[in-house]
Design a protein around this motif. Sequence first.
Motif, PDB file in Angstrom:
ATOM      1  N   PHE A  38       0.858  -1.170   0.000  1.00  0.00           N
ATOM      2  CA  PHE A  38       0.000   0.000   0.000  1.00  0.00           C
ATOM      3  C   PHE A  38       0.900   1.227   0.000  1.00  0.00           C
ATOM      4  CE2 PHE A  38      -2.057  -3.670   1.603  1.00  0.00           C
ATOM      5  CZ  PHE A  38      -3.297  -3.643   0.962  1.00  0.00           C
ATOM      6  N   VAL A  39       0.926   1.913  -1.148  1.00  0.00           N
ATOM      7  CA  VAL A  39       1.969   2.907  -1.392  1.00  0.00           C
ATOM      8  C   VAL A  39       1.455   4.334  -1.296  1.00  0.00           C
ATOM      9  CG1 VAL A  39       3.260   1.282  -2.805  1.00  0.00           C
ATOM     10  CG2 VAL A  39       1.629   2.834  -3.916  1.00  0.00           C
ATOM     11  N   GLY A  40       0.178   4.520  -0.909  1.00  0.00           N
ATOM     12  CA  GLY A  40      -0.348   5.865  -0.729  1.00  0.00           C
ATOM     13  C   GLY A  40      -0.183   6.707  -1.970  1.00  0.00           C
ATOM     14  N   ASP A  41       0.369   7.915  -1.808  1.00  0.00           N
ATOM     15  CA  ASP A  41       0.552   8.835  -2.930  1.00  0.00           C
ATOM     16  C   ASP A  41       1.999   8.814  -3.416  1.00  0.00           C
ATOM     17  OD1 ASP A  41      -2.022   9.387  -2.263  1.00  0.00           O
ATOM     18  OD2 ASP A  41      -1.789  11.544  -2.155  1.00  0.00           O
ATOM     19  N   THR A  42       2.545   7.628  -3.553  1.00  0.00           N
ATOM     20  CA  THR A  42       3.882   7.498  -4.135  1.00  0.00           C
ATOM     21  C   THR A  42       3.711   7.080  -5.588  1.00  0.00           C
ATOM     22  OG1 THR A  42       4.808   6.972  -1.976  1.00  0.00           O
ATOM     23  CG2 THR A  42       6.145   6.411  -3.883  1.00  0.00           C
ATOM     24  N   LEU A  43       3.504   5.825  -5.868  1.00  0.00           N
ATOM     25  CA  LEU A  43       3.148   5.397  -7.215  1.00  0.00           C
ATOM     26  C   LEU A  43       1.652   5.553  -7.437  1.00  0.00           C
ATOM     27  CD1 LEU A  43       5.179   2.078  -7.565  1.00  0.00           C
ATOM     28  CD2 LEU A  43       5.543   4.180  -8.883  1.00  0.00           C
ATOM     29  N   PHE A  44       1.270   5.976  -8.654  1.00  0.00           N
ATOM     30  CA  PHE A  44      -0.103   5.856  -9.127  1.00  0.00           C
ATOM     31  C   PHE A  44      -0.117   4.760 -10.194  1.00  0.00           C
ATOM     32  CE2 PHE A  44      -1.154  10.513  -7.916  1.00  0.00           C
ATOM     33  CZ  PHE A  44      -1.424  10.114  -6.613  1.00  0.00           C
ATOM     34  N   MET A  45      -1.219   4.590 -10.887  1.00  0.00           N
ATOM     35  CA  MET A  45      -1.266   3.562 -11.921  1.00  0.00           C
ATOM     36  C   MET A  45      -0.234   3.880 -13.008  1.00  0.00           C
ATOM     37  SD  MET A  45      -3.317   1.370 -10.741  1.00  0.00           S
ATOM     38  CE  MET A  45      -3.579   0.270 -12.140  1.00  0.00           C
ATOM     39  N   PRO A  46       0.274   2.862 -13.720  1.00  0.00           N
ATOM     40  CA  PRO A  46       1.381   3.091 -14.659  1.00  0.00           C
ATOM     41  C   PRO A  46       1.113   4.137 -15.730  1.00  0.00           C
ATOM     42  CG  PRO A  46       1.183   0.754 -14.190  1.00  0.00           C
ATOM     43  CD  PRO A  46      -0.003   1.412 -13.546  1.00  0.00           C
ATOM     44  N   HIS A  69      -4.797   6.821  -4.964  1.00  0.00           N
ATOM     45  CA  HIS A  69      -5.799   7.495  -5.796  1.00  0.00           C
ATOM     46  C   HIS A  69      -5.713   6.936  -7.206  1.00  0.00           C
ATOM     47  CE1 HIS A  69      -6.312  10.763  -2.808  1.00  0.00           C
ATOM     48  NE2 HIS A  69      -4.986  10.695  -2.681  1.00  0.00           N
ATOM     49  N   ASP A  70      -6.768   7.189  -7.977  1.00  0.00           N
ATOM     50  CA  ASP A  70      -6.678   6.941  -9.413  1.00  0.00           C
ATOM     51  C   ASP A  70      -7.353   8.080 -10.149  1.00  0.00           C
ATOM     52  OD1 ASP A  70      -5.940   5.606 -11.739  1.00  0.00           O
ATOM     53  OD2 ASP A  70      -7.909   4.654 -11.926  1.00  0.00           O
ATOM     54  N   TYR A  71      -6.656   8.562 -11.171  1.00  0.00           N
ATOM     55  CA  TYR A  71      -7.166   9.646 -12.009  1.00  0.00           C
ATOM     56  C   TYR A  71      -7.031   9.205 -13.468  1.00  0.00           C
ATOM     57  CZ  TYR A  71      -5.768  12.035  -7.664  1.00  0.00           C
ATOM     58  OH  TYR A  71      -5.568  12.394  -6.349  1.00  0.00           O
ATOM     59  N   PRO A  72      -7.985   8.428 -13.982  1.00  0.00           N
ATOM     60  CA  PRO A  72      -7.853   7.927 -15.360  1.00  0.00           C
ATOM     61  C   PRO A  72      -7.607   9.067 -16.346  1.00  0.00           C
ATOM     62  CG  PRO A  72      -9.700   6.874 -14.256  1.00  0.00           C
ATOM     63  CD  PRO A  72      -9.234   7.967 -13.352  1.00  0.00           C
ATOM     64  N   PRO A  73      -6.617   8.932 -17.221  1.00  0.00           N
ATOM     65  CA  PRO A  73      -6.326  10.008 -18.174  1.00  0.00           C
ATOM     66  C   PRO A  73      -7.543  10.334 -19.034  1.00  0.00           C
ATOM     67  CG  PRO A  73      -4.553   8.391 -18.144  1.00  0.00           C
ATOM     68  CD  PRO A  73      -5.665   7.811 -17.333  1.00  0.00           C
ATOM     69  N   ALA A  74      -7.668  11.613 -19.386  1.00  0.00           N
ATOM     70  CA  ALA A  74      -8.831  12.063 -20.154  1.00  0.00           C
ATOM     71  C   ALA A  74      -8.924  11.376 -21.508  1.00  0.00           C
ATOM     72  CB  ALA A  74      -8.772  13.581 -20.331  1.00  0.00           C
ATOM     73  N   ASN A  75      -7.777  11.027 -22.086  1.00  0.00           N
ATOM     74  CA  ASN A  75      -7.778  10.387 -23.400  1.00  0.00           C
ATOM     75  C   ASN A  75      -7.873   8.871 -23.301  1.00  0.00           C
ATOM     76  OD1 ASN A  75      -5.286   9.871 -22.329  1.00  0.00           O
ATOM     77  ND2 ASN A  75      -4.095  10.581 -24.102  1.00  0.00           N
ATOM     78  N   SER A  76      -8.198   8.375 -22.108  1.00  0.00           N
ATOM     79  CA  SER A  76      -8.293   6.935 -21.884  1.00  0.00           C
ATOM     80  C   SER A  76      -9.746   6.533 -21.691  1.00  0.00           C
ATOM     81  CB  SER A  76      -7.480   6.545 -20.645  1.00  0.00           C
ATOM     82  OG  SER A  76      -7.778   5.230 -20.241  1.00  0.00           O
ATOM     83  N   ASN A  77     -10.069   5.312 -22.095  1.00  0.00           N
ATOM     84  CA  ASN A  77     -11.416   4.783 -21.897  1.00  0.00           C
ATOM     85  C   ASN A  77     -11.519   3.921 -20.651  1.00  0.00           C
ATOM     86  OD1 ASN A  77     -12.515   5.923 -24.270  1.00  0.00           O
ATOM     87  ND2 ASN A  77     -11.637   4.269 -25.507  1.00  0.00           N
ATOM     88  N   ARG A  78     -10.425   3.815 -19.914  1.00  0.00           N
ATOM     89  CA  ARG A  78     -10.462   2.903 -18.783  1.00  0.00           C
ATOM     90  C   ARG A  78     -11.231   3.491 -17.607  1.00  0.00           C
ATOM     91  NH1 ARG A  78      -7.286   3.719 -14.351  1.00  0.00           N
ATOM     92  NH2 ARG A  78      -5.434   5.044 -14.473  1.00  0.00           N
ATOM     93  N   LYS A 125       4.822   5.405 -16.772  1.00  0.00           N
ATOM     94  CA  LYS A 125       5.146   6.414 -17.790  1.00  0.00           C
ATOM     95  C   LYS A 125       6.164   7.440 -17.316  1.00  0.00           C
ATOM     96  CE  LYS A 125       2.264   9.728 -18.746  1.00  0.00           C
ATOM     97  NZ  LYS A 125       1.049  10.453 -19.191  1.00  0.00           N
ATOM     98  N   MET A 126       6.320   7.588 -16.001  1.00  0.00           N
ATOM     99  CA  MET A 126       7.285   8.551 -15.483  1.00  0.00           C
ATOM    100  C   MET A 126       8.541   7.906 -14.929  1.00  0.00           C
ATOM    101  SD  MET A 126       5.150  11.507 -13.487  1.00  0.00           S
ATOM    102  CE  MET A 126       4.131  12.682 -14.372  1.00  0.00           C
ATOM    103  N   ILE A 127       8.371   6.713 -14.351  1.00  0.00           N
ATOM    104  CA  ILE A 127       9.476   6.176 -13.563  1.00  0.00           C
ATOM    105  C   ILE A 127       9.534   4.654 -13.679  1.00  0.00           C
ATOM    106  CG2 ILE A 127       8.154   6.117 -11.404  1.00  0.00           C
ATOM    107  CD1 ILE A 127      10.789   7.147 -10.043  1.00  0.00           C
ATOM    108  N   SER A 128       9.777   4.187 -14.885  1.00  0.00           N
ATOM    109  CA  SER A 128      10.048   2.765 -15.085  1.00  0.00           C
ATOM    110  C   SER A 128      11.394   2.414 -14.455  1.00  0.00           C
ATOM    111  CB  SER A 128      10.073   2.434 -16.576  1.00  0.00           C
ATOM    112  OG  SER A 128      11.181   3.073 -17.188  1.00  0.00           O
ATOM    113  N   GLU A 129      11.703   1.135 -14.440  1.00  0.00           N
ATOM    114  CA  GLU A 129      12.965   0.706 -13.827  1.00  0.00           C
ATOM    115  C   GLU A 129      14.167   1.330 -14.527  1.00  0.00           C
ATOM    116  OE1 GLU A 129      14.601  -3.489 -12.012  1.00  0.00           O
ATOM    117  OE2 GLU A 129      13.681  -3.519 -13.987  1.00  0.00           O
ATOM    118  N   SER A 130      14.030   1.635 -15.817  1.00  0.00           N
ATOM    119  CA  SER A 130      15.158   2.169 -16.585  1.00  0.00           C
ATOM    120  C   SER A 130      15.199   3.696 -16.602  1.00  0.00           C
ATOM    121  CB  SER A 130      15.092   1.662 -18.026  1.00  0.00           C
ATOM    122  OG  SER A 130      13.877   2.085 -18.645  1.00  0.00           O
ATOM    123  N   ALA A 131      14.228   4.360 -15.970  1.00  0.00           N
ATOM    124  CA  ALA A 131      14.206   5.823 -15.974  1.00  0.00           C
ATOM    125  C   ALA A 131      15.422   6.374 -15.235  1.00  0.00           C
ATOM    126  CB  ALA A 131      12.932   6.333 -15.325  1.00  0.00           C
TER     127      ALA A 131
END
Length: 290
Positions: free
Chosen positions: A169-177, A215-224, A240-246
């Motif tokens: 349970f990561v709170g406001d650290t990671l959000f959905m990918p 939290h979750d904030y589905p992107p506006a251009n997403s249908n999810r 999208k911001m912080i993959s393992e290779s970022a």
Amino acid sequence: MNNHSPWVHTIFEPDTETAQYVVTDLETREAYIIDPVLDYDPFGGTVQGMMAEKILKFVQQHQLNVTKIIDTHVHADHLTAAHYLKQKLEMKVSVPEFWMGNKVTAVQDVFTKKYNFKYQELKPAGELFDRLVQEGDTWTLGNNIQCSVLSTPGHTPACSSYRIGDAAFVGDTLFMPDIGTARCDFPGGSTEQMYNSVQKMYKSWPDDTRIYVGHDYPPANSNRQYDVMTTLGAHKRFNKMISESATPESYHKLRSERDAALKAPRLIHPSLQVNEYLSNRICFENYTDS
């Protein structure tokens, strides 16, 4: 390997798009409540406990013994229901402890000055909480579910992430990918610390760890639709911001550009004032259940 998987029940609060969790060991019925929300009407200035009552109804329905209420950090977008739930549960059979990361004192120090609280009112040395946890602390839920905590600053200095069995349970650290991470522009926030916190998760936990976000904030251009869980391995590959290779530089650029376009949370001032002021019961005298 002798580490049971907990039952995780999500109660989503749509007004602030917050995920609240009840995490249970089915063998013993011991449970934790994580990041509960109070209903707040900013126009009327009234506080209600409707969402918290849903949690209590679920606890009663499944005959759970709640032993801990955990806030992953000091929230700036909603009022915590931790104190409300603690009072309600104490009147029944449970006497849950309210847990927070030990670096909360740094957050309290900042906002004690901002809101002109007196030291004796706020007690900014952790006295508001039953236990202040720190990285390296371990314990068990029920008889077999192993638990541990990582300090994960970046969004705030006090952010902590809790691994309970195979769920984190990561709170406001990671959000959905497809979103990335939480913002880092609050007082005490840091893109450098956030980068290090997430990379620490990637190195510390197995790839099949279930990551539950705050939290979750589905992107506006997403249908999810709203979603709150994926695996750590998915974050490593697809965040999208912080993959393992970022790199630290690439993350800092993406996060800083995004933060510059964000407004302050709608409930930031009532949230911080109430969430900072938990020791003084006067703030909670006007609670109603519906």
